[in-house]
Design a protein around this motif. Structure first.
Motif, PDB file in Angstrom:
ATOM      1  N   LYS A  72      -6.770   5.535   4.272  1.00 29.39           N
ATOM      2  CA  LYS A  72      -7.586   4.317   4.304  1.00 29.39           C
ATOM      3  C   LYS A  72      -7.462   3.568   5.617  1.00 29.39           C
ATOM      4  CE  LYS A  72     -10.218   1.205   2.243  1.00 29.39           C
ATOM      5  NZ  LYS A  72     -11.587   1.497   1.772  1.00 29.39           N
ATOM      6  N   ARG A 117      -2.533   5.857   0.719  1.00 32.74           N
ATOM      7  CA  ARG A 117      -3.559   4.857   1.039  1.00 32.74           C
ATOM      8  C   ARG A 117      -3.511   4.486   2.515  1.00 32.74           C
ATOM      9  NH1 ARG A 117      -7.001   1.393  -1.351  1.00 32.74           N
ATOM     10  NH2 ARG A 117      -7.413  -0.588  -0.288  1.00 32.74           N
ATOM     11  N   ALA A 134       0.839  -1.201   0.000  1.00 36.84           N
ATOM     12  CA  ALA A 134       0.000   0.000   0.000  1.00 36.84           C
ATOM     13  C   ALA A 134       0.873   1.249   0.000  1.00 36.84           C
ATOM     14  CB  ALA A 134      -0.920   0.003   1.222  1.00 36.84           C
ATOM     15  N   SER A 135       0.434   2.269  -0.716  1.00 36.43           N
ATOM     16  CA  SER A 135       1.168   3.531  -0.767  1.00 36.43           C
ATOM     17  C   SER A 135       0.950   4.322   0.521  1.00 36.43           C
ATOM     18  CB  SER A 135       0.706   4.365  -1.969  1.00 36.43           C
ATOM     19  OG  SER A 135      -0.670   4.707  -1.828  1.00 36.43           O
TER      20      SER A 135
END
Length: 371
Positions: free
Chosen positions: A236, A232, A228-229
């Motif tokens: 998120k 994110r 995941a970046s």
């Protein structure tokens, strides 16, 4: 007559936990927060009163192309009806009045015949708009700066927090006075937007603290391993877990914003005509406090009501989002839960099994003969 003995401290904690787990069984986190918020009586009263104030303010004098049901505007002059512009509102007979009646000017008139009800409603609209804009702008900036500082740490954290400290060292009233003097001729929208640019510091520090703790959790490591970046992970995974702090802090910021707007308008560096705010009305009519107090009372009453409502809503949100908050059940619920547990224990003993489910004979084989 038999009485139920009082539970011991350990038993009482067990009963409270059992009742709380039963109440939230099968509910999502959002449903649990919503149920806790709706159970908060102060927050419900504050929300109802605030909604009533909003509906009254925007439906009476209108907004934009909608004219509203009241027949006066905030800046319209007229003939003075009562001596000194006294309110035409009449109380019911059971309160010592001549019968309930609003009259032509229920909240009175000022020295040049302007209707106070229209002015207070227009001022309430402006003050609510200022509060909402300040809350949104400050929340956006505070969340962005706090999340970046807490997630990346290092030089970015140092730079952002020293900038935050610089804003904190300057008194808010001084910054507000300068902004009010610069934007006084622009209007309430520009004043609120510029105030939101300097009132984000407390929220940024709280969000940074939340991010510093959450970024070390296992689910963040799992997100990194999954590829995941950073954006994110921030929006998120971490931010949803810190949303309680953001919402509660924003509501408290909004309640202090209306008092700040009142103070700046009272000092003459806030909102000016043709715009109308509650603080501006108090500033204009402060000299009439002893001779025509109705010009001073009504704006002050709406300021106090709005600030209290937002504070009560903030308290309810804080209790709803805080997982450490426990609701103490009533005595009747405790008694019912204790009776349920005792009947379950008695049924287990009567069925030949100990409460833990082990056969009373002590043998692992239910068919083995008792010794």
């Amino acid at each position: 007559m038999t009485t139920t003995p009082a539970p011991q401290p350990a038993e009482s904690d067990s009963l409270e936990n059992a009742i709380e787990l039963k109440e939230v069984e099968g509910l999502s986190q959002g449903q649990i927060v919503r149920a806790r918020f709706f159970r908060h009586k102060g927050a419900m009263v504050g929300l109802a009163v605030l909604i009533g104030i909003i509906v009254l303010a925007f439906s009476s004098v209108g907004v934009g192309s909608f004219s509203g049901w009241w027949h006066y505007t905030g800046n319209e002059n007229g003939a003075i009806v009562n001596p000194r512009g006294a309110p035409t509102l009449s109380m019911p007979t059971w309160l010592g009045g001549d019968g309930f009646s609003l009259g032509e000017h229920p909240l009175g008139q000022d020295e040049i015949g302007r209707d106070m009800f229209a002015q207070v409603m227009r001022g309430t609209q402006t003050s609510l708009m200022v509060v909402a804009i300040i809350g949104v702008v400050a929340a956006l900036i505070g969340v962005i700066i706090g999340s970046a500082a807490g997630f990346y740490r290092g030089r970015i954290d140092t730079l952002l927090m020293r900038t935050t400290d610089l804003f904190i060292t300057v008194p808010v009233l001084v910054i507000g006075a300068v902004i009010g003097r610069l934007s006084g001729g622009i209007g309430g929208f520009a004043f609120a937007a510029m105030m939101g640019l300097v009132l984000w510091t407390g929220l940024a520090r709280l969000v940074r603290g939340e991010f510093l703790g959450l970024r070390e959790r296992e689910f963040i490591d799992a997100a990194r391993v999954a590829g995941a970046s950073d954006l994110r992970i921030i929006f998120k995974h971490i931010l949803p877990n810190a949303i309680g702090v953001v919402i509660v802090s924003t509501t408290l910021l909004m309640s202090s914003a209306i008092l700040l707007e009142t103070a700046l308008s009272y000092l003459g560096v806030g909102i000016v005509r043709p715009d109308i705010s509650l603080g501006m009305l108090i500033s204009e009519y402060q000299g009439a406090f002893s001779t025509r107090p109705w010009l001073f009372w009504w704006p002050g009453l709406f300021i106090v009501a709005i600030a209290l409502c937002i504070n009560f809503i903030g308290d309810g949100l804080r209790d709803a989002f805080d997982p450490r908050q426990k609701r103490i059940p009533s005595a009747s619920k405790m008694d019912r839960q204790m009776m349920v547990q005792r009947r379950a224990g008695e049924a287990a003993v009567a069925g030949g099994a100990a409460p833990g489910g082990v056969p009373a004979s002590g043998s692992d084989d239910p068919g083995a003969p008792a010794r």
